[in-house]
Design a protein around this motif. Structure first.
Motif, PDB file in Angstrom:
ATOM      1  N   SER A 265      46.484  38.363  70.090  1.00 54.85           N
ATOM      2  CA  SER A 265      45.673  38.709  68.921  1.00 54.85           C
ATOM      3  C   SER A 265      44.317  38.037  69.072  1.00 54.85           C
ATOM      4  N   ASP A 266      43.399  38.412  68.197  1.00 57.57           N
ATOM      5  CA  ASP A 266      42.060  37.855  68.258  1.00 57.57           C
ATOM      6  C   ASP A 266      41.990  36.547  67.480  1.00 57.57           C
ATOM      7  N   VAL A 267      40.870  35.857  67.634  1.00 58.38           N
ATOM      8  CA  VAL A 267      40.713  34.538  67.040  1.00 58.38           C
ATOM      9  C   VAL A 267      40.641  34.616  65.520  1.00 58.38           C
ATOM     10  N   VAL A 268      39.942  35.622  64.989  1.00 56.37           N
ATOM     11  CA  VAL A 268      39.771  35.728  63.541  1.00 56.37           C
ATOM     12  C   VAL A 268      41.108  35.974  62.856  1.00 56.37           C
ATOM     13  N   SER A 269      41.944  36.827  63.441  1.00 62.00           N
ATOM     14  CA  SER A 269      43.256  37.082  62.850  1.00 62.00           C
ATOM     15  C   SER A 269      44.120  35.833  62.870  1.00 62.00           C
ATOM     16  N   GLY A 270      44.049  35.065  63.965  1.00 66.55           N
ATOM     17  CA  GLY A 270      44.795  33.817  64.010  1.00 66.55           C
ATOM     18  C   GLY A 270      44.325  32.823  62.963  1.00 66.55           C
ATOM     19  N   LEU A 271      43.013  32.741  62.764  1.00 67.15           N
ATOM     20  CA  LEU A 271      42.469  31.825  61.757  1.00 67.15           C
ATOM     21  C   LEU A 271      42.908  32.228  60.357  1.00 67.15           C
ATOM     22  N   LEU A 272      42.767  33.500  60.022  1.00 69.15           N
ATOM     23  CA  LEU A 272      43.168  33.961  58.698  1.00 69.15           C
ATOM     24  C   LEU A 272      44.679  33.864  58.497  1.00 69.15           C
ATOM     25  N   GLY A 273      45.436  34.033  59.577  1.00 65.07           N
ATOM     26  CA  GLY A 273      46.880  33.853  59.469  1.00 65.07           C
ATOM     27  C   GLY A 273      47.256  32.419  59.128  1.00 65.07           C
ATOM     28  N   LEU A 274      46.569  31.446  59.738  1.00 65.26           N
ATOM     29  CA  LEU A 274      46.819  30.047  59.394  1.00 65.26           C
ATOM     30  C   LEU A 274      46.424  29.742  57.959  1.00 65.26           C
ATOM     31  N   VAL A 275      45.314  30.329  57.500  1.00 57.62           N
ATOM     32  CA  VAL A 275      44.904  30.140  56.097  1.00 57.62           C
ATOM     33  C   VAL A 275      45.973  30.689  55.151  1.00 57.62           C
ATOM     34  N   ALA A 276      46.508  31.872  55.476  1.00 55.45           N
ATOM     35  CA  ALA A 276      47.543  32.464  54.637  1.00 55.45           C
ATOM     36  C   ALA A 276      48.815  31.612  54.629  1.00 55.45           C
ATOM     37  N   MET A 277      49.166  31.024  55.762  1.00 57.77           N
ATOM     38  CA  MET A 277      50.344  30.151  55.806  1.00 57.77           C
ATOM     39  C   MET A 277      50.155  28.919  54.931  1.00 57.77           C
ATOM     40  N   LEU A 278      48.963  28.311  54.998  1.00 58.53           N
ATOM     41  CA  LEU A 278      48.690  27.139  54.169  1.00 58.53           C
ATOM     42  C   LEU A 278      48.749  27.491  52.692  1.00 58.53           C
TER      43      LEU A 278
ATOM     44  N   VAL B  66      33.647  35.450  52.975  1.00 59.06           N
ATOM     45  CA  VAL B  66      34.887  36.140  52.624  1.00 59.06           C
ATOM     46  C   VAL B  66      36.077  35.183  52.660  1.00 59.06           C
ATOM     47  N   VAL B  67      36.106  34.274  53.640  1.00 60.02           N
ATOM     48  CA  VAL B  67      37.244  33.369  53.789  1.00 60.02           C
ATOM     49  C   VAL B  67      37.416  32.494  52.554  1.00 60.02           C
ATOM     50  N   ARG B  68      36.332  32.179  51.858  1.00 60.06           N
ATOM     51  CA  ARG B  68      36.415  31.351  50.662  1.00 60.06           C
ATOM     52  C   ARG B  68      37.264  31.998  49.572  1.00 60.06           C
ATOM     53  N   PHE B  69      37.302  33.336  49.546  1.00 58.08           N
ATOM     54  CA  PHE B  69      38.023  34.050  48.493  1.00 58.08           C
ATOM     55  C   PHE B  69      39.392  34.542  48.947  1.00 58.08           C
ATOM     56  N   VAL B  70      39.754  34.300  50.195  1.00 56.41           N
ATOM     57  CA  VAL B  70      41.055  34.767  50.687  1.00 56.41           C
ATOM     58  C   VAL B  70      42.215  34.107  49.944  1.00 56.41           C
TER      59      VAL B  70
ATOM     60  N   GLU C 294      42.420  32.991  46.859  1.00 59.28           N
ATOM     61  CA  GLU C 294      42.535  33.563  45.516  1.00 59.28           C
ATOM     62  C   GLU C 294      43.114  34.962  45.546  1.00 59.28           C
ATOM     63  N   HIS C 295      42.637  35.790  46.475  1.00 55.23           N
ATOM     64  CA  HIS C 295      43.163  37.149  46.581  1.00 55.23           C
ATOM     65  C   HIS C 295      44.614  37.139  47.065  1.00 55.23           C
TER      66      HIS C 295
ATOM     67  N   VAL D  83      46.911  34.918  46.343  1.00 50.73           N
ATOM     68  CA  VAL D  83      47.746  34.608  45.184  1.00 50.73           C
ATOM     69  C   VAL D  83      47.850  35.820  44.261  1.00 50.73           C
ATOM     70  N   GLN D  84      46.737  36.516  44.037  1.00 51.79           N
ATOM     71  CA  GLN D  84      46.767  37.698  43.176  1.00 51.79           C
ATOM     72  C   GLN D  84      47.647  38.796  43.763  1.00 51.79           C
ATOM     73  N   MET D  85      47.558  39.010  45.075  1.00 50.65           N
ATOM     74  CA  MET D  85      48.382  40.037  45.702  1.00 50.65           C
ATOM     75  C   MET D  85      49.859  39.652  45.673  1.00 50.65           C
ATOM     76  N   THR D  86      50.158  38.355  45.833  1.00 51.28           N
ATOM     77  CA  THR D  86      51.545  37.906  45.747  1.00 51.28           C
ATOM     78  C   THR D  86      52.098  38.120  44.347  1.00 51.28           C
TER      79      THR D  86
END
Length: 258
Positions: free
Chosen positions: A122-135, A231-235, A237-238, A240-243
């Motif tokens: 996978s690409d670097v951005v997807s890995g970064l956002l995936g780690l943010v989602a895990m946290l 965009v990452v700053r609002f990930v 919050e979004h 939690v809303q999607m969950t």
């Protein structure tokens, strides 16, 4: 010996049905269902949670595990647990798709790296956002939410009572929501890179002798990264809303069943 087996057989049967449902949910749930979590660890977690769910499952009409009805009930429990885990996986799919859309616009999709979470590249951005989602998942006690949802599911869909096909239909209809949510989150990045590329198109018409391809690629990457920072700053919050939206969908299915 026979008396001991007769005493343990009801307990084993009472543990087997929650184990099937919980194991299927843990196999498809976000973070816990990833490749990084070994299968023996998931099995131990499912067994521990099965003991915790005994007050919710005992007392019902339990089919014989060694009969045809028991085999059908086992598949029913696996379907219920798998669909619940897959429903909670939708929010993680939104974040992963956002990473792929952002990386394709910025130009990082050409640089692939080994992703141990998904077992593929996978690409670097997807890995970064995936780690943010895990946290965020553990920060909002997502693991406890999983336990609460699976506990409520035994009230809505008791063992041997069948399952509601509308649950699978509702989860399938929400797949389109995943695409729309990911596109909306990636829209600022797509729009900024499109504006830069249109500007370089006009500049190329004015000065065709300039080599704008190499310069334009760098500027598109810079503008894309600047928008990605915003965009990452609002990930979280979004996320939690999607969950909460997915949990509300599951609650509606449970209320309609009960």
């Amino acid at each position: 010996m026979i008396e001991v087996v007769n005493l343990l057989l009801p307990l084993i049967g009472a543990l087997w049905w929650p184990f099937c449902r919980i194991m299927a949910m843990l196999s498809t749930a976000p973070v816990i269902g990833d490749v990084l979590v070994p299968i023996p660890v998931r099995a131990l977690l499912a067994m521990a949670l099965s003991f915790m769910m005994l007050p919710l499952t005992k007392g019902g009409a339990m089919p014989d595990p060694f009969s045809l009805a028991g085999v059908v009930a086992m598949f029913e429990q696996a379907i219920i647990g798998g669909v619940i885990g897959f429903a909670l996986q939708l929010t993680m799919a939104v974040v992963n798709m956002l990473g792929f859309l952002a990386s394709s616009q910025v130009g990082y999709s050409m640089a692939q790296m080994n992703d141990p979470v998904n077992g593929q590249q996978s690409d670097v951005v997807s890995g970064l956002l995936g780690l943010v989602a895990m946290l965020v998942f553990f920060a909002v006690d997502g693991h406890l939410v999983l336990v609460g949802v699976i506990g409520q599911s035994f009230h809505a869909w008791p063992v041997g009572g069948g399952w509601n096909p509308l649950l699978l239909q509702a989860v399938a209809l929400n797949v389109g929501w995943v695409f729309s949510a990911a596109v909306l989150l990636a829209l600022p990045i797509v729009f900024s890179t499109m504006v830069v590329q249109i500007g370089f198109g006009f500049l190329n018409r004015v000065a065709p002798s300039l080599n704008l391809f190499s310069l334009g690629f760098s500027l598109v990457t810079i503008f894309g990264l600047m928008m990605l920072v915003q965009v990452v700053r609002f990930v979280p919050e979004h996320y939690v809303q999607m969950t909460n939206q997915v949990l509300e969908m599951l609650q509606q299915q449970m209320r309609s069943r009960s």
